[in-house]
Write an enzyme that holds these catalytic residues in place. Structure first.
Site, mmCIF file in Angstrom:
data_model
loop_
_atom_site.group_PDB
_atom_site.id
_atom_site.type_symbol
_atom_site.label_atom_id
_atom_site.label_comp_id
_atom_site.label_asym_id
_atom_site.label_seq_id
_atom_site.Cartn_x
_atom_site.Cartn_y
_atom_site.Cartn_z
ATOM 1 N N SER A 95 0.760 -1.077 0.054
ATOM 2 C CA SER A 95 -0.162 -0.035 -0.090
ATOM 3 C C SER A 95 0.987 0.791 0.354
ATOM 4 O O SER A 95 1.596 1.634 -0.664
ATOM 5 C CB SER A 95 -0.853 0.357 1.151
ATOM 6 O OG SER A 95 -1.687 0.901 1.178
ATOM 7 N N HIS A 139 -8.665 1.429 -0.467
ATOM 8 C CA HIS A 139 -8.424 0.816 -2.019
ATOM 9 C C HIS A 139 -9.754 0.545 -2.370
ATOM 10 O O HIS A 139 -9.409 -1.131 -3.095
ATOM 11 C CB HIS A 139 -7.490 -0.894 -1.734
ATOM 12 C CG HIS A 139 -5.746 -0.403 -1.232
ATOM 13 N ND1 HIS A 139 -5.269 0.714 -1.723
ATOM 14 C CD2 HIS A 139 -5.921 0.096 -0.008
ATOM 15 C CE1 HIS A 139 -3.917 0.600 -0.838
ATOM 16 N NE2 HIS A 139 -3.824 1.086 0.303
#
Length: 401
Positions: free
Chosen positions: A93, A196
């Site tokens: 991430s 996300h």
């Protein structure tokens, strides 16, 4: 081949930066970086409470700054790094921004500028809706993914080894909790929103606008993308993927499959370390792991770097395996490439089918097909080898290492 990995949000703990300030130059570097990200990294990283550092706008800059400070102490990710480390850079991430700087795609200062924008934009997007995330531990992977989809949720993190994170609205997650997948345990995560997922679309736009002003160069180390685990070859592609990834699932399982196919022998996680090492121990058996949590771990990290301080190509395998990132059914591409045929980076070699969807299987580098290890319609399990490839530039050989 050594993997240098940077963790993502959730790895931070109160006071984790304090011991790093004792190293020469680190406090000065963090003070300068604080101006780039728009928050006091030293204060939050030393005396910030758990609630304060959970704030997305604070947590993300802290994580990238910590990883880059430790990388600097180890002499990796410098502007004069000529790529002589036999290493792969990867980040989970927000850790992708640290990995990009370590791989030489962006300057550390530009990585910090981008993460400042990213953290604030994602915090603002999260505040717009009542959304959250839930970890799904265990259960049959295909069944878990079907259940997530049936509840209108997104598998925001597919971490492998029985770890998937579902994300969506609070209402959707409550219904999911009332009807969990068989054999799975659910754990609500203390996060501010559904990262996300499509809920982060405004943050993607904000980051893309900021990225338009950032100079990039092609990576000097192989750097992996969370979008699909692919090796990113150009700075422009890396920058676009970083922006798109804000609202797209993190496929860490695919990144680990690529690490294995590239011949990873060791895995070093930068601070705040532990999470990714845990995943690597389960998904990459036989690979040496090291969590760099405090400066006391630096000597061991330097020794690991010294073992791999060679040009990346000098110990690259003469052949590599493309493996299945998920279980399911293998389907060949419409025109199956035969042994002896060359394919380019990103070429589609097939797809993996699971109930409710499929995922594309592509070559992560220019290569020649050596041997197919599965046939169309074969059932495959996660990590199962699918095809043997010879990277472009190697003479033909039947020995891999």
């Amino acid at each position: 081949m050594l993997v240098i990995a940077a963790p993502g949000q959730g790895a931070q703990t109160p006071g984790f930066l304090a011991p790093w300030l004792e190293l020469p130059g680190v406090a000065e570097r963090l003070a300068a970086w604080s101006d780039h990200v728009g928050c006091d990294l030293i204060r939050f990283g030393t005396v910030g409470t758990a609630d304060q550092i959970r704030d997305t706008a604070v947590a993300q800059p802290l994580l990238v700054a910590a990883a880059l400070a430790a990388a600097g102490a180890l002499g990796i990710g410098r502007s004069d790094d000529d790529g002589q480390h036999g290493a792969i850079a990867a980040g989970h991430s927000v850790g992708e921004l640290a990995a990009g700087a370590i791989a030489g795609v962006v300057a550390p200062e530009d990585a910090l500028r981008l993460v400042g924008v990213r953290g604030r934009a994602m915090a603002e997007a999260a505040a717009a809706d009542a959304t959250s995330m839930t970890a799904v531990l265990g259960g049959d992977e295909a069944a878990v993914l079907r259940s997530i989809e049936a509840h209108g949720l997104t598998p925001a993190n597919v971490n492998g080894t029985g770890q998937i994170v579902a994300a969506g609205t609070v209402e959707q997650l409550a219904l999911f909790a009332a009807d969990p997948p068989a054999g799975a345990r659910l754990r609500s995560l203390e996060v501010a929103g559904a990262f996300h997922t499509a809920h982060m679309a405004p943050a993607t736009d904000a980051l893309r606008a900021a990225a338009a002003t950032v100079p990039v160069r092609n990576p000097v180390l192989p750097v992996l993308s969370n979008l699909d685990g692919a090796v990113v070859r150009t700075g422009a592609d890396w920058l676009e993927r970083i922006c798109a990834q804000v609202s797209a699932p993190v496929r860490w399982d695919s990144c680990m499959a690529t690490m294995e196919s590239l011949g990873a022998t060791a895995f070093l996680e930068l601070p705040p370390a532990g999470t990714l090492v845990g995943l690597a121990r389960r998904a990459l058996p036989g690979v040496q792991t090291l969590a760099v949590s405090t400066p006391a771990d630096l000597d061991a990290a330097r020794a690991l770097l010294a073992e791999h301080d060679v040009h990346p190509d000098s110990h690259a395998p003469e052949w590599r395996l493309l493996v299945a990132p998920l279980g399911g059914t293998f389907r060949s591409a419409a025109e199956r490439e035969m042994p002896g045929v060359s394919v380019g980076s990103g070429a589609e070699l097939g797809r993996g089918e699971i109930r409710g969807g499929s995922h594309q299987l592509t070559a992560g580098f220019p290569a020649t097909i050596i041997e197919w290890l599965v046939e169309d319609g074969d059932p495959v399990s996660p990590g199962q080898p699918l095809v043997r490839l010879e990277p472009a530039g190697h003479a033909g050989t039947e020995e891999g290492h």
